[in-house]
Design a protein around this motif. Structure first.
Motif, mmCIF file in Angstrom:
data_model
loop_
_atom_site.group_PDB
_atom_site.id
_atom_site.type_symbol
_atom_site.label_atom_id
_atom_site.label_comp_id
_atom_site.label_asym_id
_atom_site.label_seq_id
_atom_site.Cartn_x
_atom_site.Cartn_y
_atom_site.Cartn_z
ATOM 1 N N SER A 2 0.823 -1.186 0.104
ATOM 2 C CA SER A 2 -0.067 -0.028 0.074
ATOM 3 C C SER A 2 0.839 1.201 -0.109
ATOM 4 O O SER A 2 2.082 1.297 0.277
ATOM 5 C CB SER A 2 -0.924 0.018 1.178
ATOM 6 N N ASP A 332 1.866 -4.157 -12.773
ATOM 7 C CA ASP A 332 2.694 -5.021 -11.790
ATOM 8 C C ASP A 332 2.484 -4.488 -10.343
ATOM 9 O O ASP A 332 3.081 -5.420 -9.541
ATOM 10 C CB ASP A 332 3.939 -5.294 -12.211
ATOM 11 N N ARG A 333 1.954 -3.362 -9.883
ATOM 12 C CA ARG A 333 2.018 -3.126 -8.661
ATOM 13 C C ARG A 333 0.784 -3.653 -7.940
ATOM 14 O O ARG A 333 -0.461 -3.858 -8.560
ATOM 15 C CB ARG A 333 1.675 -1.741 -8.728
ATOM 16 N N THR A 334 0.775 -3.670 -6.746
ATOM 17 C CA THR A 334 -0.014 -4.248 -5.869
ATOM 18 C C THR A 334 -0.849 -3.190 -4.784
ATOM 19 O O THR A 334 -1.314 -3.658 -3.936
ATOM 20 C CB THR A 334 0.496 -5.189 -4.958
ATOM 21 N N ASP A 335 -0.589 -1.994 -5.075
ATOM 22 C CA ASP A 335 -1.258 -0.951 -4.293
ATOM 23 C C ASP A 335 -2.466 -0.455 -5.307
ATOM 24 O O ASP A 335 -2.918 -1.053 -5.985
ATOM 25 C CB ASP A 335 -0.182 0.318 -3.814
ATOM 26 N N GLU A 336 -2.963 0.711 -4.617
ATOM 27 C CA GLU A 336 -4.417 1.361 -5.112
ATOM 28 C C GLU A 336 -3.811 1.755 -6.517
ATOM 29 O O GLU A 336 -4.808 1.474 -7.412
ATOM 30 C CB GLU A 336 -4.514 2.662 -4.344
ATOM 31 N N GLY A 338 -2.171 0.106 -8.655
ATOM 32 C CA GLY A 338 -2.420 -0.990 -9.249
ATOM 33 C C GLY A 338 -3.657 -1.540 -9.625
ATOM 34 O O GLY A 338 -3.924 -1.829 -10.737
ATOM 35 N N ASP A 339 -4.739 -1.224 -8.550
ATOM 36 C CA ASP A 339 -5.800 -1.410 -8.826
ATOM 37 C C ASP A 339 -6.552 -0.562 -9.840
ATOM 38 O O ASP A 339 -7.245 -1.032 -11.014
ATOM 39 C CB ASP A 339 -6.814 -1.017 -7.529
#
Length: 601
Positions: A2, A332-336, A338-339
């Protein structure tokens, strides 16, 4: 991860950076101290090695002096220098094992020891040569001259021989001395030749005991001279080859040791200076990092949050404009962020699907328009080809009505025959059109086809036409077995043979038709070749269209090759022609090669 976690990591990194910088400064200071001590040791090693290098140079100079003079004092000076150099090299090797020159110093020690041994051989050979000259050659020469002085003989011939022997001995000695001063094979040969002449001249002496004594002295002189020559050659080989080579090698090794020693010292010096500079830089960085920490954190936040959001906004704008190929960053991002990137990717995919459907719709519309044009052409052609026989029938029917009243029965039968042929041609056209319309879907079960047997069967059916045309048919009897609808393949082969028989016959000579087939990748390629007048390449596409005839005769319905093309396409292949005017034509048909197991299953 995050965004909140990223911010925490950024602040933690700043703190860790402060601690790391302080530790690096301490480590740099200790390393600088170690480098300084190592430099002092390297400097001492360099001084020792330079002393050895100076000793080697002095040794080489004194060896050169001895080679020129041959004095005993010079030889002794060389021995003293060699012993001192060997001792210095051994000591330097023991004290300089910290640097890379140690192995080279050991090799120099071995070389200087060998150099001393070879120098002793040189001195021995020079002493041997001097001894032979002084103790054997000169006494032997003196004995000859003394004997001649005591007994010159009584006869004129003996007196002449005595003078000749004295002169020849002196000449031989002169050539020997020239050889010792500047060695040459010619000098040796001349000296030996003069000695041989002395023996010949001794034969003219009138006293036998004088002859024998002189010849014995000459033999002793010659033996001593040859031994002196051998010693000189050995001495020269050692001086010019062995000692020169070892001197060059010692000189090379000395330069290498000196270069390595100096290089090591410079390396230590550079390392010490670099360590001092690093320590100074780290000290400056420690004072500056506190001020830069806030700037670094702000920069990180900008790269991690603001810039990605701005790029995502621009990407969404491009997608809204219909640019479906826009690159979505941040998937490839896992934060907001990336969403957000995932949602934008879904939007992009939907755009691509919409564009694909639109392109497919446009393609289908264009294809439908093309089919409509072809249908219009087809209707026009059919109406033309069917109306011609009908007009013929109507004309001959009127003529038949008139002939019934006025003409003879033979003329009536001829008119009736023409009516029958015209109606038959129209019926054949209708049958071919019906057959062409059936090629769109499979109407028979696919089965294994033996082309060799099928060709024989088709040629048997066409035997009367072939015989009437006088044609020769050649079959490649190594054709593959494959799976297809046998009825259609039979019709395809029959149409190709009839086309070759009808339109592929030469103006003169025997019509020759060749049938062959081969596997090509995942296709079966069937070929029918004729030796007729050929086809201009510009008609290669037109020839497979319905009702397209290249000749002005009305033979055939113009549907045969169109049926061939339709059958090929129904079997996942195509039809084409290779031809040049005057060189015959080769019609090829490709058919999808279905594996036998798949067909059985």
């Amino acid at each position: 991860m995050s965004i909140k976690t990223r911010v925490g990591l950024a602040l933690g990194t700043v703190l860790i950076l402060h601690v790391f910088t302080a530790v690096m400064g301490h480590i740099g200071l200790e390393k600088a101290q170690r480098d300084l001590a190592a430099y002092e040791r390297a400097n001492g090693d360099t001084i020792k090695i330079l002393a050895v290098d100076k000793m080697i140079a002095e040794l080489q100079r004194n060896v050169s002096v001895y080679m020129l003079t041959g004095h005993t004092s010079a030889a002794q000076h060389v021995r003293d220098l060699q012993a001192r150099a060997e001792t210095e090299i051994r000591d330097a090797h023991l004290e300089t094992d910290r640097i890379a020159a140690g192995a080279t110093l050991k090799e120099m020690g071995d070389r200087i020891h060998s150099y001393g041994q070879n120098f002793e051989k040189v001195a021995t050979d020079r002493a041997t040569r001097i001894r032979l000259m002084q103790e054997e050659m000169i006494p032997a020469r003196n004995r000859v001259l003394d004997r001649l002085e005591r007994d010159r003989g009584r006869t004129p011939a003996s007196l002449v021989a005595s003078h000749a022997i004295s002169s020849l001995m002196l000449r031989s000695e002169s050539e020997a001395l020239r050889y010792f001063d500047s060695p040459s094979r010619t000098n040796v040969e001349r000296a030996l030749g003069y000695l041989s002449d002395v023996r010949d001249a001794a034969g003219d002496l009138d006293r036998a005991e004088t002859r024998e004594e002189i010849i014995a002295s000459v033999d002793e002189y010659e033996r001593a001279f040859l031994d002196a020559v051998q010693a000189t050659r050995g001495y020269l080989h050692l001086v010019n080859v062995v000692l020169a080579g070892e001197a060059a090698e010692l000189h090379y090794l000395s330069r290498e040791v000196r270069a390595r020693s100096l290089e090591g010292r410079e390396t230590f010096l550079s390392s010490t200076q670099a360590g001092s500079k690093r320590f100074q830089i780290i000290s400056d960085i420690v004072s500056i990092l506190t001020v830069l920490a806030g700037i670094v954190t702000a920069s990180f936040m900008s790269r991690a949050l603001i810039h990605p959001i701005l790029r995502m906004t621009e990407t969404l704008r491009r997608l809204a404009r219909g640019e479906s190929q826009a690159k979505i960053e941040g998937l490839d991002r896992t934060d907001e962020i990336g969403d957000m990137a995932g949602a934008a990717e879904v939007f992009r995919i939907k755009n691509i699907e919409t564009e694909t459907l639109l392109v497919e719709s446009q393609r289908m519309s264009a294809d439908l328009e093309l089919r409509n044009k072809e249908m219009s052409q087809f209707v026009y052609t059919v109406s033309h080809d069917l109306s011609s026989p009908l007009v013929t029938i109507r004309g001959y029917a009127g003529a038949l009505t008139d002939a019934l009243e006025t003409e003879s029965p033979d003329e009536i039968r001829e008119i009736a025959g023409r009516i029958s042929r015209a109606s038959g041609r129209m019926a054949q056209t209708v049958d071919d059109l019906l057959e062409l319309s059936r090629q769109g879907a499979a109407v028979n079960e696919a089965r294994e086809i033996d082309l060799d047997a099928l060709c024989e069967s088709v040629l048997a059916d066409l035997s009367s036409q072939l015989s009437q045309a006088g044609a020769q048919v050649r079959i490649d009897h190594d054709m593959p077995i494959f799976v297809a609808e046998e009825v259609r393949i039979r019709q395809l082969l029959q149409n190709l043979v009839l086309n070759a028989l009808t339109h592929g016959r030469p103006d003169t000579g025997t019509p020759i038709i060749e049938i062959s087939a081969r596997r090509d990748g995942g296709q079966i390629v069937l070929s029918v070749t004729d030796n007729g007048n050929g086809v201009d390449p510009k008609y290669n596409d037109k020839i497979f269209r319905i009702f397209q005839r290249l000749s002005h005769d009305r033979t055939g319905t113009g549907v045969g090759l169109a049926i061939v093309k339709a059958i090929a396409e129904a079997h996942g292949g195509r039809a084409w022609i290779d031809s040049e005017p005057g060189q015959g034509a080769a019609f090829h048909v490709s058919i999808r090669d279905i594996p036998l197991r798949s067909a059985v299953a």
